[in-house]
Design an enzyme around this catalytic site. Sequence first.
Site, mmCIF file in Angstrom:
data_model
loop_
_atom_site.group_PDB
_atom_site.id
_atom_site.type_symbol
_atom_site.label_atom_id
_atom_site.label_comp_id
_atom_site.label_asym_id
_atom_site.label_seq_id
_atom_site.Cartn_x
_atom_site.Cartn_y
_atom_site.Cartn_z
ATOM 1 N N HIS A 147 20.830 23.336 -56.559
ATOM 2 C CA HIS A 147 20.074 23.724 -55.521
ATOM 3 C C HIS A 147 18.978 22.543 -55.447
ATOM 4 C CE1 HIS A 147 23.534 26.452 -53.683
ATOM 5 N NE2 HIS A 147 23.007 27.007 -53.986
ATOM 6 N N HIS A 194 27.028 26.208 -50.173
ATOM 7 C CA HIS A 194 27.899 26.520 -51.043
ATOM 8 C C HIS A 194 29.777 26.517 -50.702
ATOM 9 C CE1 HIS A 194 24.787 29.896 -52.200
ATOM 10 N NE2 HIS A 194 24.991 29.146 -52.943
#
Length: 335
Positions: free
Chosen positions: A60, A222
């Site tokens: 991320h 995700h």
Amino acid sequence: MKTKKLINDPKVIIEEMLEGIVAAHPKHVRQVEGAPRAVVALNGPRKGKVGLVIGGGSGHEPTFVGFVGKGLADACPIGNVFASPPPDPIYECAKAASGGAGVLFMYGNYAGDVMNFDMAAEMAGMDEIEVRTVLTTDDIASAPLDQKEKRRGVAGNFFIFKIAGAACDTMKPLDECERLARKANAHTYTMGVCLSPCSLPQTQKYSFELGPDEMEIGMGIHGEPGVAKGPIQTADAVTDAIMDKILGEMKPNKGDKVAVLVNSLGATPLMELYLLNRRVKQRLDQVGVSIHQTWVGNYCTSLEMAGASITLLHLDDELTGLLDHPCDCAMFRAG
């Protein structure tokens, strides 16, 4: 067919990434001795200051490790791609961040993170380090309003961590740092759109499927399912769909002010992000809400996923002052 990635051995990709991060930002971060998956700010922790530990899975970037530095996070444990860090590096971060005034744990509301950070908090308690936890829950697509505590933490982490880091840096006591972190979380609203999937380094295969002419509104960072899948739409139409949901929940009054984040999920270029931002401003102008500050770019990504998210932080004077507080981190600077 495998996706293309510039990697070496997937088994050591996190260690190699961290080696590169420390090499690029030696004035901001170092790895904690004996804990290679734990990173601490060179100029962050100090005596009498509440320590701020943020963390979660990798993939991320710049969330989480990029926000370690003076004025924001003091330390960060790093997990595998899209996976929580284990308790040990979290515990080492708590010790490294502790200045005797307590430590604040902040991370996205995911089951693995909750379990491992709670275990690390218990370990820190045995060392007489008081730990408080604030989960981020800004993703309005992930649960209805009456189940807000079940929502995920996504790109709004950027604003929530920034507010909490400023509270800690200005030497506020632990109770006050926790209150302000919770307030920032309650005032932060995010929703995203996905255009194409990402692939994990270990598999180099796409983690889910979207048709060539499909998009999905509300998908998680995700690849968690969103709220609506359908034909790809224009930038204005996508922005309107997101802003309708955010403004409908925020319910701002004319004259209110916000901070805006238009975030790429990894592959969406700045050109397209600025199209979204153009429409965000138009929508806010229509309801008489002013923009205090805007950030556009990669702030909470999902590897090479194509798509974007829009976050609004509903400001008051208290939150504005903390948002404007200077910070100097590995991958983000303000003030």
